[in-house]
Structure formats: structure tokens, C-alpha cells
Design a protein around this motif. Structure first.
Motif, PDB file in Angstrom:
ATOM      1  N   GLY A   1      24.215  79.257 -29.436  1.00  0.00           N
ATOM      2  CA  GLY A   1      22.848  79.440 -28.963  1.00  0.00           C
ATOM      3  C   GLY A   1      22.669  78.842 -27.571  1.00  0.00           C
ATOM      4  N   GLY A   2      21.485  78.986 -27.035  1.00  0.00           N
ATOM      5  CA  GLY A   2      21.200  78.421 -25.718  1.00  0.00           C
ATOM      6  C   GLY A   2      20.829  79.496 -24.729  1.00  0.00           C
ATOM      7  N   ASP A   3      20.633  79.079 -23.495  1.00  0.00           N
ATOM      8  CA  ASP A   3      20.196  79.970 -22.430  1.00  0.00           C
ATOM      9  C   ASP A   3      21.402  80.665 -21.810  1.00  0.00           C
ATOM     10  OD1 ASP A   3      18.624  81.216 -20.519  1.00  0.00           O
ATOM     11  OD2 ASP A   3      18.713  79.500 -19.158  1.00  0.00           O
ATOM     12  N   PHE A   4      21.431  81.984 -21.884  1.00  0.00           N
ATOM     13  CA  PHE A   4      22.557  82.760 -21.367  1.00  0.00           C
ATOM     14  C   PHE A   4      22.662  82.652 -19.851  1.00  0.00           C
ATOM     15  CE2 PHE A   4      24.384  86.710 -19.691  1.00  0.00           C
ATOM     16  CZ  PHE A   4      25.601  86.715 -20.347  1.00  0.00           C
ATOM     17  N   THR A   5      21.549  82.760 -19.146  1.00  0.00           N
ATOM     18  CA  THR A   5      21.571  82.791 -17.689  1.00  0.00           C
ATOM     19  C   THR A   5      22.077  81.482 -17.100  1.00  0.00           C
ATOM     20  OG1 THR A   5      19.686  84.293 -17.752  1.00  0.00           O
ATOM     21  CG2 THR A   5      20.191  83.277 -15.647  1.00  0.00           C
ATOM     22  N   HIS A   6      21.590  80.375 -17.622  1.00  0.00           N
ATOM     23  CA  HIS A   6      22.028  79.069 -17.114  1.00  0.00           C
ATOM     24  C   HIS A   6      23.525  78.865 -17.357  1.00  0.00           C
ATOM     25  CE1 HIS A   6      21.773  74.917 -15.874  1.00  0.00           C
ATOM     26  NE2 HIS A   6      22.422  74.580 -16.981  1.00  0.00           N
ATOM     27  N   ARG A   7      23.965  79.173 -18.560  1.00  0.00           N
ATOM     28  CA  ARG A   7      25.393  79.005 -18.870  1.00  0.00           C
ATOM     29  C   ARG A   7      26.257  79.961 -18.058  1.00  0.00           C
ATOM     30  NH1 ARG A   7      25.795  77.731 -25.330  1.00  0.00           N
ATOM     31  NH2 ARG A   7      24.400  75.952 -25.256  1.00  0.00           N
ATOM     32  N   LEU A   8      25.761  81.163 -17.804  1.00  0.00           N
ATOM     33  CA  LEU A   8      26.499  82.114 -16.983  1.00  0.00           C
ATOM     34  C   LEU A   8      26.650  81.582 -15.564  1.00  0.00           C
ATOM     35  CD1 LEU A   8      27.787  84.968 -16.990  1.00  0.00           C
ATOM     36  CD2 LEU A   8      25.578  85.828 -16.197  1.00  0.00           C
ATOM     37  N   GLY A   9      25.586  81.008 -15.015  1.00  0.00           N
ATOM     38  CA  GLY A   9      25.658  80.432 -13.673  1.00  0.00           C
ATOM     39  C   GLY A   9      26.640  79.283 -13.586  1.00  0.00           C
ATOM     40  N   VAL A  10      26.611  78.408 -14.567  1.00  0.00           N
ATOM     41  CA  VAL A  10      27.550  77.278 -14.587  1.00  0.00           C
ATOM     42  C   VAL A  10      28.977  77.788 -14.717  1.00  0.00           C
ATOM     43  CG1 VAL A  10      28.277  75.256 -15.910  1.00  0.00           C
ATOM     44  CG2 VAL A  10      25.852  75.645 -15.473  1.00  0.00           C
ATOM     45  N   ALA A  11      29.192  78.771 -15.551  1.00  0.00           N
ATOM     46  CA  ALA A  11      30.542  79.325 -15.718  1.00  0.00           C
ATOM     47  C   ALA A  11      31.025  79.998 -14.436  1.00  0.00           C
ATOM     48  CB  ALA A  11      30.558  80.317 -16.878  1.00  0.00           C
ATOM     49  N   PHE A  12      30.148  80.704 -13.739  1.00  0.00           N
ATOM     50  CA  PHE A  12      30.532  81.302 -12.454  1.00  0.00           C
ATOM     51  C   PHE A  12      30.969  80.234 -11.471  1.00  0.00           C
ATOM     52  CE2 PHE A  12      27.842  85.391 -12.886  1.00  0.00           C
ATOM     53  CZ  PHE A  12      28.949  86.097 -13.314  1.00  0.00           C
ATOM     54  N   MET A  13      30.229  79.134 -11.401  1.00  0.00           N
ATOM     55  CA  MET A  13      30.588  78.074 -10.462  1.00  0.00           C
ATOM     56  C   MET A  13      31.915  77.415 -10.842  1.00  0.00           C
ATOM     57  SD  MET A  13      26.994  76.283  -9.386  1.00  0.00           S
ATOM     58  CE  MET A  13      26.450  75.897 -11.038  1.00  0.00           C
TER      59      MET A  13
END
Length: 109
Positions: free
Chosen positions: A34-46
């Protein structure tokens, strides 16, 4: 075909493969915990952009083989022996890592 066009095409393919792989892994991560997809996607991109930026060429693997090659009397590996790749480490950093990090910053902010 121009080397520039081939290099840009290679960068685009690497970027798209990274985006699809990161999206799939973050999707699994969000589905499991669970959690926020957009925030985790941004962190993973970085994170992935930083890792690709540090290891985008074969420098790290060449450093590990210097002692073994010199023990057998072999010269260091050639810098241009990229296995058919057009982009150098600098090209991978500029055209793959920097856009991934920038996209991650935009998603997190």
C-alpha cells in the motif's frame, strides 16, 4: 546512419526500459504494502537514476580486473570496448540518468 542518432536512440531505449521496469516494480511494491504510488515512483526514479549514473559504463568492472589482468601480463581493457554500445558513460549519465532523476524530483515535489 549518424552516430548521434544511434546514440540518442540507444538513450531513448534505455530510458524507456528503465521507466517501464521502475513502474512495474513500484506497482508491485504498492500492491503488496500500500501507499502513495506517485511518491514512491519519484523516489524510485531518483534512486535508479543515481545508480545508473554511477554504474552506467564498465568502469567499475574494469577496476576490479586490473590486478588480475596485470598478473597475467595483459593490458588494461580498452575504453572503447563497449560491446556494440554507442553511448559512453558520460552519454548514459546525461541522457538517461539525469532525465530519470529530474522526473523523480518532479514527481516527489
Amino acid at each position: 546512419m549518424s552516430t548521434v542518432i544511434r546514440g540518442l536512440r540507444e538513450a531513448l531505449v534505455l530510458f524507456l526500459v528503465a521507466v517501464v521496469a521502475i513502474g512495474a516494480m513500484v506497482g508491485i511494491w504498492v500492491a503488496v504494502s500500500g501507499g502513495d504510488f506517485t511518491h514512491r515512483l519519484g523516489v524510485a526514479f531518483m534512486l535508479v537514476g543515481a545508480v545508473i549514473g554511477m554504474t552506467g559504463d564498465l568502469t567499475l568492472s574494469r577496476i576490479g580486473m586490473l590486478d588480475a589482468r596485470s598478473a597475467f601480463g595483459l593490458a588494461p581493457e580498452r575504453e572503447d570496448a563497449g560491446g556494440g554500445r554507442v553511448l559512453t558513460g558520460v552519454g548514459i549519465f546525461l541522457f538517461v540518468s539525469v532525465p530519470l532523476i529530474a522526473l523523480g524530483v518532479l514527481l516527489v515535489a
